[in-house]
Design a protein around this motif. Structure first.
Motif, short mmCIF file in Angstrom:
data_model
loop_
_atom_site.label_atom_id
_atom_site.label_comp_id
_atom_site.label_asym_id
_atom_site.label_seq_id
_atom_site.Cartn_x
_atom_site.Cartn_y
_atom_site.Cartn_z
N TRP A 1 0.81 -1.23 0.00
CA TRP A 1 0.00 0.00 0.00
C TRP A 1 0.84 1.27 0.00
O TRP A 1 0.35 2.34 0.29
CB TRP A 1 -0.95 -0.01 1.19
N GLY A 2 2.12 1.17 -0.31
CA GLY A 2 2.91 2.35 -0.59
C GLY A 2 3.72 2.93 0.54
O GLY A 2 4.19 4.07 0.43
N ALA A 3 3.92 2.19 1.62
CA ALA A 3 4.79 2.69 2.69
C ALA A 3 6.17 2.98 2.11
O ALA A 3 6.72 2.18 1.34
CB ALA A 3 4.90 1.68 3.83
N GLY A 4 6.75 4.11 2.49
CA GLY A 4 8.07 4.44 2.00
C GLY A 4 9.14 3.55 2.58
O GLY A 4 10.14 3.24 1.91
N ARG A 5 8.95 3.13 3.81
CA ARG A 5 9.93 2.27 4.49
C ARG A 5 9.20 1.48 5.56
O ARG A 5 8.37 2.02 6.29
CB ARG A 5 11.04 3.11 5.10
N VAL A 6 9.49 0.19 5.65
CA VAL A 6 8.91 -0.68 6.68
C VAL A 6 10.04 -1.20 7.56
O VAL A 6 11.01 -1.79 7.07
CB VAL A 6 8.13 -1.86 6.07
N ILE A 7 9.91 -0.97 8.86
CA ILE A 7 10.88 -1.44 9.85
C ILE A 7 10.17 -2.47 10.72
O ILE A 7 9.12 -2.18 11.31
CB ILE A 7 11.38 -0.28 10.72
N ALA A 8 10.72 -3.67 10.79
CA ALA A 8 10.12 -4.74 11.59
C ALA A 8 10.98 -5.03 12.81
O ALA A 8 12.21 -5.04 12.72
CB ALA A 8 9.97 -6.00 10.75
N THR A 9 10.33 -5.28 13.94
CA THR A 9 11.07 -5.76 15.10
C THR A 9 10.80 -7.24 15.26
O THR A 9 9.70 -7.72 14.95
CB THR A 9 10.69 -5.01 16.40
N ALA A 10 11.80 -7.96 15.73
CA ALA A 10 11.67 -9.40 15.98
C ALA A 10 12.75 -9.82 16.95
O ALA A 10 13.84 -9.24 16.98
CB ALA A 10 11.75 -10.19 14.68
N SER A 11 12.48 -10.89 17.70
CA SER A 11 13.32 -11.22 18.85
C SER A 11 14.50 -12.13 18.53
O SER A 11 15.29 -12.44 19.42
CB SER A 11 12.46 -11.89 19.94
N SER A 12 14.65 -12.58 17.29
CA SER A 12 15.79 -13.42 16.94
C SER A 12 16.27 -13.06 15.54
O SER A 12 15.53 -12.49 14.74
CB SER A 12 15.42 -14.90 16.98
N ALA A 13 17.52 -13.44 15.25
CA ALA A 13 18.07 -13.16 13.92
C ALA A 13 17.27 -13.86 12.84
O ALA A 13 17.06 -13.31 11.75
CB ALA A 13 19.54 -13.61 13.88
N GLU A 14 16.80 -15.08 13.13
CA GLU A 14 16.02 -15.83 12.14
C GLU A 14 14.70 -15.13 11.84
O GLU A 14 14.27 -15.03 10.67
CB GLU A 14 15.76 -17.25 12.64
N LYS A 15 14.05 -14.64 12.87
CA LYS A 15 12.78 -13.95 12.66
C LYS A 15 12.99 -12.62 11.94
O LYS A 15 12.18 -12.23 11.08
CB LYS A 15 12.08 -13.71 14.00
N ARG A 16 14.07 -11.93 12.27
CA ARG A 16 14.33 -10.67 11.58
C ARG A 16 14.62 -10.91 10.10
O ARG A 16 14.18 -10.15 9.23
CB ARG A 16 15.49 -9.93 12.26
N GLU A 17 15.31 -12.00 9.80
CA GLU A 17 15.57 -12.35 8.40
C GLU A 17 14.26 -12.67 7.68
O GLU A 17 14.07 -12.28 6.52
CB GLU A 17 16.52 -13.54 8.33
N LEU A 18 13.35 -13.37 8.36
CA LEU A 18 12.05 -13.67 7.76
C LEU A 18 11.31 -12.40 7.37
O LEU A 18 10.74 -12.30 6.27
CB LEU A 18 11.20 -14.51 8.73
N THR A 19 11.31 -11.41 8.26
CA THR A 19 10.58 -10.18 7.95
C THR A 19 11.16 -9.48 6.73
O THR A 19 10.42 -8.85 5.96
CB THR A 19 10.59 -9.20 9.14
N GLN A 20 12.46 -9.62 6.52
CA GLN A 20 13.08 -9.00 5.35
C GLN A 20 12.67 -9.72 4.07
O GLN A 20 12.49 -9.10 3.02
CB GLN A 20 14.59 -8.95 5.50
N THR A 21 12.48 -11.04 4.15
CA THR A 21 12.00 -11.76 2.96
C THR A 21 10.57 -11.36 2.62
O THR A 21 10.14 -11.49 1.47
CB THR A 21 12.07 -13.29 3.16
N LEU A 22 9.83 -10.88 3.62
CA LEU A 22 8.45 -10.44 3.40
C LEU A 22 8.36 -9.00 2.92
O LEU A 22 7.28 -8.54 2.56
CB LEU A 22 7.65 -10.60 4.69
N GLY A 23 9.49 -8.28 2.96
CA GLY A 23 9.49 -6.91 2.45
C GLY A 23 9.99 -5.85 3.39
O GLY A 23 10.07 -4.68 3.00
N ALA A 24 10.34 -6.20 4.63
CA ALA A 24 10.85 -5.19 5.56
C ALA A 24 12.17 -4.63 5.05
O ALA A 24 13.05 -5.36 4.58
CB ALA A 24 11.05 -5.79 6.95
#
Length: 323
Positions: free
Chosen positions: A154-177
């Protein structure tokens, strides 16, 4: 039928698999054979009696299901006012939606509660505008993993995700973070978390925060907001309330704190229709990817709750009533 019932409040240990009579559908309801049941973080609050609405014992938890009418018919996904952890449910027809053939049970469960929550957090509560920066707390969770994708779509200029482990943070980046932050930074000093969020946004404050943790994560995220920024609170996973928010402090920075609870959309089903009408076709077309967090036997319900409480899970958890 088999169902999970609690007769005392507490932790996962109070979840007992028992035999109960089939529910009797009332006016505007249909009795369904359940093929999958959703497990939500809110269910752990319900079992403790620490949720937004007081609970009455005995009760069968569970707020959403996928199933077919007893005797046959169209597979549907629906929302419930409890009773979902069972082989059969009496569901309100107005809160049930046909599941397209290309959508799995787990995907449908992810969309009907977490997906509609993410949809309304961004559109109804935050009024996301193109180009804004969005922080998604718990970005690998059921709501968060969908919110990351929707915000980007929907056009967010930047998405920042928080997550409690390196694996979860990597997952959020594969989703577009575009960037990730460890929420544990808030535990020592919320100001450290504030600084990390702003650093992830190129040194600038952020526009929207979707927050479901509470405590110092809420405090640090609120301080990271730009003027006219909005923090939407929809959970309290840490079981710790944030610092009190004073009106003068909001006025001083032109910031807003907004609460959201999907139950109010259930009282206005047309709000769910518009979200489901957009989300289900997106999943069927492969344009939105719900993350499956695991399908547990109904008899392993205690394990499912233990896993979600210990933050070992990602995405959407479900129960299989046939096992």
């Amino acid at each position: 039928m088999r169902a999970v019932q609690i007769t005392r409040f507490g932790g996962p240990e109070v979840l007992d698999v028992v035999d109960l009579p089939d529910p009797t559908p009332g006016a505007g309801q249909t009795l369904h054979e359940v093929s999958a049941v959703g497990v939500n973080y809110a269910d752990t609050h319900q079992v403790e009696n620490s949720y937004l609405a007081a609970q009455t014992l005995p009760l069968v938890p569970g707020a959403e299901f996928v199933g077919t009418p007893v005797g046959g018919g169209q597979r549907v996904v629906g929302l419930l006012d409890g009773g979902g952890y069972a082989e059969r449910v009496a569901a309100v027809d107005r809160l049930s939606w046909a599941v397209p053939d290309g959508v799995t049970d787990e995907q449908a469960l992810a969309v009907v509660l977490q997906g509609t929550t993410a949809w309304h957090l961004l559109r109804t509560s935050a009024h996301l505008a193109a180009g804004e920066t969005v922080v998604v707390v718990a970005g690998a969770g059921g709501v968060g993993s969908l919110a990351v994708q929707l915000a980007k779509r929907w056009g967010a200029g930047r998405v920042i995700a928080t997550a409690s482990s390196a694996e979860k943070r990597e997952l959020t980046q594969t989703l577009g973070a575009d960037a990730t932050v460890d929420p544990a930074l808030a535990e020592g000093d919320p100001k450290t978390f504030t600084a990390a969020l702003r650093e992830a946004n190129g040194g600038k404050p952020v526009d929207v925060v979707l927050e479901m943790t509470g405590g110092p994560v809420f405090d640090g995220a609120l301080s990271a907001l730009a003027p006219f920024g909005r923090l939407v609170a929809y959970g309290m996973a840490a079981r710790t309330p944030p610092s009190p928010v004073q009106a003068p402090a909001l006025m001083q920075k032109s910031r807003a704190v907004i609460g959201f609870w999907l139950a109010h959309c259930m009282a206005a089903p047309e709000m769910l229709d518009v979200a489901m009408g957009e989300l289900l076709p997106m999943v069927a077309a492969g344009e939105l990817q719900p993350i499956s967090g695991g399908r547990y036997p109904l008899t392993a319900v205690r394990e499912a709750h233990q896993d979600i409480l210990s933050r070992r899970t990602t995405g959407k958890l479900s129960l299989d009533p046939s096992r």
